[in-house]
Design a protein around this motif. Structure first.
Motif, PDB file in Angstrom:
ATOM      1  N   UNK A 253      43.480  43.488  31.077  1.00 19.58           N
ATOM      2  CA  UNK A 253      44.121  42.364  31.753  1.00 19.58           C
ATOM      3  C   UNK A 253      44.868  42.868  32.991  1.00 19.58           C
ATOM      4  N   UNK A 254      45.015  42.004  34.006  1.00 14.87           N
ATOM      5  CA  UNK A 254      45.793  42.403  35.187  1.00 14.87           C
ATOM      6  C   UNK A 254      47.182  42.900  34.786  1.00 14.87           C
ATOM      7  N   UNK A 255      47.570  44.025  35.344  1.00 20.41           N
ATOM      8  CA  UNK A 255      48.863  44.609  35.020  1.00 20.41           C
ATOM      9  C   UNK A 255      48.798  45.700  33.978  1.00 20.41           C
ATOM     10  N   UNK A 256      47.651  45.852  33.294  1.00 20.27           N
ATOM     11  CA  UNK A 256      47.503  46.921  32.305  1.00 20.27           C
ATOM     12  C   UNK A 256      47.656  48.285  32.979  1.00 20.27           C
TER      13      UNK A 256
ATOM     14  N   UNK B 260      33.558  47.632  34.265  1.00 24.56           N
ATOM     15  CA  UNK B 260      33.136  46.426  33.536  1.00 24.56           C
ATOM     16  C   UNK B 260      34.180  46.080  32.478  1.00 24.56           C
ATOM     17  N   UNK B 261      34.384  44.789  32.242  1.00 19.30           N
ATOM     18  CA  UNK B 261      35.473  44.368  31.353  1.00 19.30           C
ATOM     19  C   UNK B 261      34.950  43.452  30.260  1.00 19.30           C
TER      20      UNK B 261
ATOM     21  N   UNK C 112      45.661  47.930  36.459  1.00 20.66           N
ATOM     22  CA  UNK C 112      44.458  47.081  36.501  1.00 20.66           C
ATOM     23  C   UNK C 112      44.710  45.862  37.381  1.00 20.66           C
ATOM     24  N   UNK C 113      43.721  45.552  38.242  1.00 26.31           N
ATOM     25  CA  UNK C 113      43.758  44.372  39.103  1.00 26.31           C
ATOM     26  C   UNK C 113      42.460  43.573  38.913  1.00 26.31           C
ATOM     27  N   UNK C 114      42.499  42.254  39.136  1.00 28.13           N
ATOM     28  CA  UNK C 114      41.251  41.474  39.068  1.00 28.13           C
ATOM     29  C   UNK C 114      40.281  41.931  40.158  1.00 28.13           C
TER      30      UNK C 114
ATOM     31  N   UNK D  37      34.744  41.972  35.893  1.00 27.90           N
ATOM     32  CA  UNK D  37      34.957  43.364  36.284  1.00 27.90           C
ATOM     33  C   UNK D  37      36.393  43.472  36.768  1.00 27.90           C
ATOM     34  N   UNK D  38      37.005  44.616  36.547  1.00 26.67           N
ATOM     35  CA  UNK D  38      38.359  44.822  37.044  1.00 26.67           C
ATOM     36  C   UNK D  38      38.365  46.049  37.947  1.00 26.67           C
TER      37      UNK D  38
END
Length: 330
Positions: free
Chosen positions: A291-294, A284-285, A43-45, A226-227
């Motif tokens: 979270x970033x890095x998931x 959508x988050x 996951x990234x922003x 959103x991610x």
């Protein structure tokens, strides 16, 4: 004996390398339900921006800290402006003095005095010329009056030229000081750093009292409303991961989270994190669970035709080269 063990190790290495799966095979999963592609993702922003110093100077105040939620145009960091404000006041006083001095030079009475002196000398010369015509004065006196009149004219023109040069010099200096004042006022306006977007403060690398240089990175701001899930894909499988393709994503979270989406972008450039080309999926988050890095596992749904092609070229015929597969132009 040493030679024997060396040969044995070499043969073992060759046998293991022969059994190693290709990148494509590692991402192909076959089950009773059929063939799917399983890609490892992260996951990234959706937005990640640098917080950058807008000027050289000392940090005076931090309005936010890592983890804080911010709105667009919200102040983040303030610089110390004592020196800038002092320079602005000094420059404004200099500008006022220069403008006042210019008015004095422009309205100076020296030019009027010189003109009156020229007129007096002219009238005196005319008077002597009339007397000379009647024989009441000599040529020497006339010549002396002419010399005085010519000298007064010269002085008047010289004074005018000097005045013009002085006004021109003052105009140049005023223009220079005005530009300097505008720069200082711009610097003062840049003494606060504002967020360019809404989101969260991810990192801040400065503290009050730190001196920073314009353009240096002070932190990062991210938006995770959103991610983006990025997943690496082997080159031979690119035809099956086109934009708009449906996927299922299993996120490694507590509690577990699953969702379905479509591929929003396929990047043909090698990603430095994945060391291969990637696919991207926007998600959508809500509640900021992701979270970033998931980590995530992306399952790509395949049509019956695609499954048969992959089974034939990768599963049933693992020795076929990637170039042979590509030559079939699926």
């Amino acid at each position: 004996m040493r030679i024997f063990y060396s040969i044995l190790a070499l043969l073992l290495l060759i046998s293991l390398s022969g059994c190693a799966k290709s990148a494509e095979e590692k991402e192909i999963k076959e089950s009773k339900k059929g063939v799917t592609l399983r890609l490892e993702g992260e996951v990234y922003p959706s937005v990640q921006e640098k917080i950058v110093a807008t000027m050289d100077g000392k940090i005076k105040k931090l309005f936010v800290h890592p983890g804080d939620k911010v709105k667009k145009n919200q102040p983040l960091i303030a610089f110390d402006t004592v020196i800038t404000q002092f320079d602005i006041e000094k420059t404004q006083k200099e500008l006022e003095y220069l403008k006042e001095f210019r008015r004095f030079v422009k309205n100076s009475r020296a030019s009027n005095v010189n003109l009156a002196l020229v007129n007096i000398n002219r009238l005196n010369l005319e008077r002597l010329a009339k007397l000379r015509a009647r024989g009441y004065t000599d040529a020497k006196e006339i010549d002396n009056a002419k010399a005085i009149y010519a000298s007064s004219l010269h002085n008047r023109y010289a004074q005018q030229e000097l005045r013009r040069e002085k006004l021109h010099s003052l105009d140049e200096r005023i223009s220079l000081v005005v530009n300097q004042l505008h720069k200082l006022q711009h610097t003062l306006a840049m003494s606060k750093i504002y967020s360019d977007t809404s989101g969260f403060i991810d990192t801040l690398t400065v503290q009050p009292g730190d001196y920073v240089v314009k353009g240096s990175k002070l932190g990062t701001l991210i938006n995770i409303d959103k991610v983006v899930v990025k997943a690496g894909v082997a080159p031979g499988l690119l035809p099956f991961v086109k934009k708009g393709k449906k996927v299922k994503i299993d996120f490694i979270t507590t509690p577990p989270y699953h969702t379905e989406a479509t591929i929003s972008r396929v990047s043909m450039v090698i990603d430095p994190d994945f060391k291969r080309m990637t696919v991207e999926i926007e998600i959508p988050n809500k509640n900021y669970l992701l979270q970033p890095g998931t980590k995530a596992l992306v399952t790509v749904h395949l049509t019956k035709e695609e499954q048969e092609f992959i089974k034939k070229n990768f599963i049933d015929n693992p020795n076929k080269s990637l170039y042979e597969v590509k030559s079939q132009n699926f």
